[in-house]
Design an enzyme around this catalytic site. Structure first.
Site: not given
Ligand code: NOJ
Ligand code: NOJ
Length: 492
Positions: A206, A209
């Site tokens: 999603d 991520e």
């Molecule tokens: C980094 C991701 O970008 C973020 O969206 C996520 O919540 C954490 N890793 C944990 O998976």
């Molecule tokens: C974490 C977020 O969850 C994700 O959606 C985003 O793409 C990355 N950070 C980078 O900003």
């Protein structure tokens, strides 16, 4: 230029009249207007700073300048597409810089597509890779991949440029890099459309991520990319591809109905959960990603736009959940005594604090500003329609909005005082969400990823480029929804 100048003059005239008549209420509102104006300039500046930074390849877009705790110094396919869409949307402020940035971004994207990576090979499953190093090389560490919203958003970011170049006599660039009606597809838009049309049924991670499955956000982005991509393919003399993309777009749209939960009464973020975080980590399935999907890819007049009662029900559920979730939301007025809406996060059970995942999630700027945009877009729809339909699903939202019992009312014409009150309340609520974002924004207009749920200080990646893009998107919509326009400084 000329048009802008006229708007400026008209805006000043209107402001003058407004100030004359409105007395003290104007003082407080004018500080919000001024902030919005200044924040637009700052957001545009920071967006441009994020594109092709000194030690990144031309056309790369850093998600944030932060290189440790957390390291966001990467080109994320999703973030950069959302950012480049805003660059294009604001092109009247500097057409040449917008066009050049988009062309660099197209060439960087071409390089991404040509690079074998952990999601798969070039022009194959590798198209779904979520992020690249800023020099364009593959990011080879473990990650939640693939993320199949990326290619769809990239199409939506590039279609405007492609049409512009076709009309402006730069067809060679389009045929060489963006869309050639031939297979195998080695031009950026065509390669993305091939990937999306053949793989939208695959599960992927999603936008956060975290979760592998089928996602409302990803699907609605895929629908819009295929639908608009089909029209573009037709213009490019690729009719068979066009009808295939259209047909797949319809199938994607049909699949969106399944995200509705009639037991929960809102749209679910994910179905067919197959991997990543454990399903127990998001038991509610309630997620701002549904509203963001509608904002990023929904279309007026189509199902799942802002006025679809399933979307209204979902937005209202989110507002209530986050209002309850975060301590800062107990404060409902800012220092001037003006109303502030609740800070909005990703989903109620979120554990990511911007650095680690075994923590507690917080409100995000892009979510709070997204909610402000949602209210305004809904206002725009209702205003254009000249009537308000109230269904059992949307009634709680509208009743809370005007603090009125609306049972027995089903269709309110534009002359109904409640209709007028709803339009006004939508605008006021939107401003309340903007005041919330403003309240937690740092000096100089800095916006990181999150603001703390208890003490309200910013945290997570500093100067998150997507935060600024979300502000620019909100401000564009607000401009259209207001009866006056606030001018922004022109760029190079
Ligand atoms: C980094 C991701 O970008 C973020 O969206 C996520 O919540 C954490 N890793 C944990 O998976
Ligand atoms: C974490 C977020 O969850 C994700 O959606 C985003 O793409 C990355 N950070 C980078 O900003």
């Amino acid at each position: 230029m000329q048009i802008w100048g006229n708007r400026w003059a008209a805006g000043r005239l209107f402001l003058a009249l407004f100030a004359f008549g409105a007395g003290s209420a104007f003082a407080a509102e004018s500080s919000l207007e001024n902030w919005i104006k200044a924040q637009t300039d700052r957001s545009l500046d920071r967006v441009y700073q994020a594109i092709s930074p000194r030690d990144g390849a031309p056309g790369s877009v850093m998600a944030s300048p932060s290189r440790s705790n957390p390291n966001y110094y990467y080109h994320w396919v999703r973030d950069s597409a959302l950012v480049m869409r805003e660059v294009w949307a604001y092109r009247t402020l500097g057409l040449r810089s917008a066009r050049n940035s988009l062309m660099d971004y197209a060439l960087f994207s071409e390089k991404n597509q040509r690079t074998n990576n952990p999601s798969g090979n070039a022009y194959d499953y590798g198209v779904g890779e979520p992020k690249f190093n800023m020099n364009g090389s593959a990011y080879n560490e473990p990650w939640g991949r693939p993320q199949n919203d990326g290619p769809a958003l990239r199409v939506l970011a590039l279609l405007g440029l492609a049409d512009d170049l076709m009309m402006g006599g730069q067809k060679e660039f389009v045929f060489k890099h963006l869309y050639a009606p031939e297979m195998p597809a080695h031009t950026v838009i065509k390669a993305d459309l091939e990937f999306v049309s053949h793989h939208w049924q695959d599960t992927s991670f999603d936008l956060w991520e975290e979760v592998r499955g089928d996602h409302f956000y990803t699907r609605i982005a895929q629908w819009r990319a295929l639908d608009e991509g089909a029209d573009f393919a037709k213009r490019m003399g690729d009719p068979n591809a066009a009808s295939f993309y259209k047909q797949q777009a319809r199938a994607v749209m049909d699949s969106l109905d399944k995200f509705w939960s009639s037991s929960k009464n809102y749209l679910l973020a994910t179905r067919n959960w197959t991997g990543g975080h454990d399903p127990s980590e998001k038991a509610s399935q309630l997620d701002i990603s549904v509203v963001l999907g509608v904002l990023h890819a929904g279309r007026s007049g189509s199902p799942f736009y802002v006025d679809d009662d399933r979307v209204i029900a979902t937005a209202w559920e989110l507002v209530q959940a986050f209002d309850y979730q975060y301590a800062i939301n107990r404060d409902k007025k800012n220092d001037e005594g003006m109303p502030m809406g609740p800070g909005i996060g990703r989903y109620p059970e979120d554990h990511y604090d911007g650095q680690t995942t075994n923590s507690l999630g917080n409100p995000w700027f892009l979510a709070t500003q997204g909610m402000a945009e949602y209210y305004l877009r809904l206002r725009g729809e209702l205003k254009a329609r000249g009537a308000l339909n109230i269904t059992p699903l949307s009634r709680p939202f509208f009743e809370a909005l005007v603090r009125e019992n609306l049972s027995g009312k089903r269709r309110l014409p534009a002359t109904d005082p409640t209709y007028v009150a709803v339009l006004q309340a939508l605008q006021d609520r939107s401003d309340a969400f903007i005041r919330r974002a403003k309240f937690h924004t740092g000096d100089g207009g800095h916006q990181s990823e999150q603001f703390n749920r208890v003490h309200g200080q910013m945290q997570g990646a500093r100067d998150l480029t997507w935060s600024y893009a979300s502000f620019l998107s909100l401000r564009r919509i607000r401009e259209k929804n207001h009866d006056f326009q606030s001018p922004v400084r022109r760029r190079r």
